[in-house]
Design a protein around this motif. Structure first.
Motif, PDB file in Angstrom:
ATOM      1  N   UNK A 107       0.862  -1.162  -0.088  1.00 29.88           N
ATOM      2  CA  UNK A 107       0.039  -0.097   0.109  1.00 29.88           C
ATOM      3  C   UNK A 107       0.754   1.219  -0.022  1.00 29.88           C
ATOM      4  N   UNK A 108       0.269   2.491   0.072  1.00 31.56           N
ATOM      5  CA  UNK A 108       0.777   3.568  -0.023  1.00 31.56           C
ATOM      6  C   UNK A 108       1.053   4.397   1.325  1.00 31.56           C
ATOM      7  N   UNK A 109       2.280   5.234   1.508  1.00 31.59           N
ATOM      8  CA  UNK A 109       2.463   5.875   2.538  1.00 31.59           C
ATOM      9  C   UNK A 109       1.290   6.870   3.165  1.00 31.59           C
ATOM     10  N   UNK A 162       4.450  -3.907   2.351  1.00 30.26           N
ATOM     11  CA  UNK A 162       5.155  -3.083   1.255  1.00 30.26           C
ATOM     12  C   UNK A 162       4.652  -1.739   1.003  1.00 30.26           C
ATOM     13  N   UNK A 163       5.377  -0.942   0.703  1.00 27.23           N
ATOM     14  CA  UNK A 163       5.322   0.492   0.696  1.00 27.23           C
ATOM     15  C   UNK A 163       5.722   1.198  -0.681  1.00 27.23           C
ATOM     16  N   UNK A 164       4.600   1.930  -1.167  1.00 31.54           N
ATOM     17  CA  UNK A 164       5.037   2.417  -2.629  1.00 31.54           C
ATOM     18  C   UNK A 164       4.371   3.608  -2.742  1.00 31.54           C
ATOM     19  N   UNK A 165       4.949   4.569  -3.779  1.00 30.75           N
ATOM     20  CA  UNK A 165       4.326   5.766  -4.166  1.00 30.75           C
ATOM     21  C   UNK A 165       5.075   7.114  -3.721  1.00 30.75           C
ATOM     22  N   UNK A 166       5.633   7.285  -2.683  1.00 33.90           N
ATOM     23  CA  UNK A 166       6.443   8.229  -2.206  1.00 33.90           C
ATOM     24  C   UNK A 166       7.243   7.670  -0.837  1.00 33.90           C
ATOM     25  N   UNK A 167       8.303   8.598  -0.170  1.00 30.79           N
ATOM     26  CA  UNK A 167       9.033   8.142   0.689  1.00 30.79           C
ATOM     27  C   UNK A 167       8.296   7.694   1.933  1.00 30.79           C
TER      28      UNK A 167
END
Length: 632
Positions: A358-360, A386-391
């Motif tokens: 997913x996203x932060x 998991x993390x995705x899209x931005x720091x």
């Protein structure tokens, strides 16, 4: 700012999950795998590609004529053969491929690999009925439903080039993408559902095709049984009527490795959206490899990537990557806080999700409402986050790791782009994790942090994040704008430049600190927006933050912050002073905001990225440029 970075790097902690990861295939092997890759890059990718099925083998792995690459030369394949046929004709034929959940518990559908194969073949034959063939463009503008994935795979099956448009875009953005690709057919639905409301899509499509002469037919999935929409037979056809009487099998069209697979538009900081072109062979190999090894996907995993297929994350890690690996995928037409903030955790418990990507932005939203919501649910099935899209800022990392992962789930904080097609930098499972740092280049990727001349930056010194060597899933061009593609390779000599600022520690871990176009120069000091935002978010009262630079006659720029508070926190002058002091103590006096506005929301893309240039444009009374990806 280099000295500030050095302090942060020395104080940063490493984490290793409490639960043993020794069964993971890559534990302890990262350094060896990376050395093997560097010793023979073409041999490395040759071995990966041979794990998939090709109709004709390649003559050479790579041809590199800077800045253009060709991969798996003269190899013939079809990505859907590897996503479907390869599983249907072995032990996975009756394995669940897709589990879909709508906004309510009553809406659920399950497709095995055999059923998905038949649905794709039937819709592919339906597209052939409409005259769609190899090289034609098909625009897909749909909600997150199984038919969206079927349409994507059906296009790839017959060699048509799909361009998926997020179902939240309006008429202008949709028209721009239809006309930009000269799409022959548009596939859509009558409605999408969001927060209990039916949002019409058909009306948007009908307006968008008025000035789109290339469109010959519109295929419409009718979902609203209470208010069935009327179709205009001269142009429109029902999704399922199109498949009436067609064969359940459709031969996979042999595609050259360098044939285009899809065009996906991404917004730039200026100018019109860019149509990123990805090709069949390299993209298949890259997404297969990274899904398998970054997420360590196993046959009994339940995998959930929350991204809409209208974005590259949905393409690579919601559809193609997982299906290439024979995974069972959960997809959901769900909003994380509707009907309450427990929606995602309820789905994880109900379906036994093991890998959650997913996203932060979503993580910080969950932080804002508190731990009470995830604590209501049994999340013990999770093994990888998991993390995705931005720091992923350190505070969000810590919360994700402890509250959701219960100190036992590795977090893969992935850095990559629409243009790269696949993961480039992360912390491979089994390697020590460092909050705030994405990690190291994965085996197969040569990434670095450099100055404008291409020289490596010393540890703790900020620079540009670049990729020095080509990789299989790299974009090949920008549709009808090759000059724009070349700019990616012309900023730093000999390198692909991602337009991201980063810093590297002594162990090679990379922290992304912001976009280079978000750089704020204050009194001669370069300050990344993400650095200040992370400092603000580390305060217990702050849920989210965005900062911009404002022109100043004395300093060149000053920093203005826009802050969203956590539930229960009250804005006021004392809190404003507390935040300024907190940033001063965290980063130093040069980075403190001159202004802080407390706001209820921030302008974001549909994928969750904060559009700082929109804030800056509003602040300075300027044109914000392309805002087609802005969430309403």
């Amino acid at each position: 700012m280099a000295e500030d970075f050095n302090v942060k790097l020395e104080e940063a902690k490493y984490y290793t999950p409490e639960a043993s990861c020794r069964e993971q295939s890559w534990v302890g092997d990262y350094n060896q795998a990376y050395r093997e890759f560097l010793a023979d890059p073409d041999g490395f990718w040759d071995c990966v590609a041979k794990e998939l099925e090709w109709f004709q083998p390649w003559d050479r792995v790579k041809e590199w004529n800077y800045p253009y690459a060709r991969w798996f030369l003269n190899g013939k394949l079809n990505i859907t053969h590897n996503c479907l046929d390869r599983h249907v004709y072995n032990q996975r034929r009756n394995k669940v491929a897709i589990m879909w959940r709508g906004e309510t518990e009553e809406e659920e559908r399950i497709l095995t690999y055999r059923q998905l194969f038949q649905a794709v073949c039937r819709f592919a034959n339906g597209l052939k009925r409409l005259g769609v063939g190899k090289g034609d463009r098909v625009c897909i503008y749909m909600p997150v439903v199984p038919e969206q994935i079927v349409a994507m795979l059906a296009c790839a099956r017959i060699g048509a080039i799909h361009t998926v448009v997020f179902g939240g875009f309006g008429v202008s953005a949709l028209n721009q993408r239809i006309t930009g690709t000269d799409a022959k057919v548009v596939v859509t639905a009558d409605v999408t559902y969001r927060r209990g409301k039916a949002i019409p899509l058909k009306n948007i499509v009908e307006e968008a095709v008025v000035n789109a002469p290339s469109v010959e037919r519109i295929v419409i999935l009718r979902r609203d049984d209470d208010k069935p929409v009327e179709l205009h037979p001269e142009m429109e056809v029902d999704y399922y009527d199109l498949m009436e009487g067609v064969e359940r099998e459709c031969p996979a069209e042999p595609m050259d490795a360098e044939d285009p697979l899809f065009i996906l538009y991404t917004s730039g900081t200026t100018g019109s959206p860019k149509g990123i072109v990805h090709t069949c062979g390299g993209y298949m190999v890259g997404t297969y490899y990274t899904t398998r090894h970054v997420f360590d996907v196993k046959d009994n995993d339940i995998y959930w990537c929350t991204a809409d297929p209208g974005w590259i994350t949905g393409h690579s890690y919601g559809v193609y990557g997982p299906l290439l690996n024979g995974a069972t995928c959960l997809i959901a037409e769900a909003t994380p806080d509707y009907p309450d903030p427990g929606t995602y955790w309820d789905l994880i418990e109900e379906y036994g999700v093991t890998i959650f990507y997913t996203a932060p932005t979503a993580i910080r939203m969950f932080m804002r409402v508190g731990e009470e919501w995830p604590d209501r649910y049994n999340l013990s099935s999770l093994r990888i986050l998991g993390s995705v899209g931005e720091p992923l800022n350190p505070e969000a990392f810590e919360w994700f790791y402890r509250t959701i992962g219960k100190d036992r789930c590795p977090i893969v904080d992935t850095w990559w782009q629409t243009e790269t097609g696949m993961h480039m930098v992360t912390t491979m499972i089994g390697e020590p994790m460092r909050p705030g740092f994405a990690g190291k280049p994965i085996p197969g990727v040569v990434a670095d942090v450099v100055d404008m001349a291409g020289n490596p930056c010393p540890p703790g010194t900020g620079g540009l994040l670049v990729v020095r060597e080509p990789w299989p899933s790299m974009m090949r061009t920008i549709w009808n704008d090759d000059e724009r593609y070349c700019k990616y390779w012309n900023t730093v000599p000999g390198c692909y430049t991602a337009a991201d600022l980063a810093v590297k520690d002594k162990d090679g871990y990379i922290m992304v600190i912001g976009r280079s176009d978000d750089l704020i120069v204050v009194a001669g000091h370069n300050i990344g927006t993400a650095e200040v935002e992370s400092a603000l978010v580390s305060h217990e009262a702050v849920a989210e933050a965005a900062v911009i630079g404002k022109p100043d006659a004395l300093k060149g720029n000053t920093i203005k912050a826009f802050v969203i508070l956590r539930n229960g926190q009250k804005p006021g002058e004392k809190l404003r002073n507390d935040l300024v002091y907190h940033v001063r103590m965290t980063l130093g006096p040069i980075a403190i905001p001159s202004e802080i506005d407390f706001v209820d929301s921030l302008p974001k893309t549909r994928s969750g990225k904060i559009m700082r240039r929109v804030l800056k444009a509003q602040e300075l009374g300027m044109d914000p440029g392309d805002i087609s990806t802005l969430e309403e």
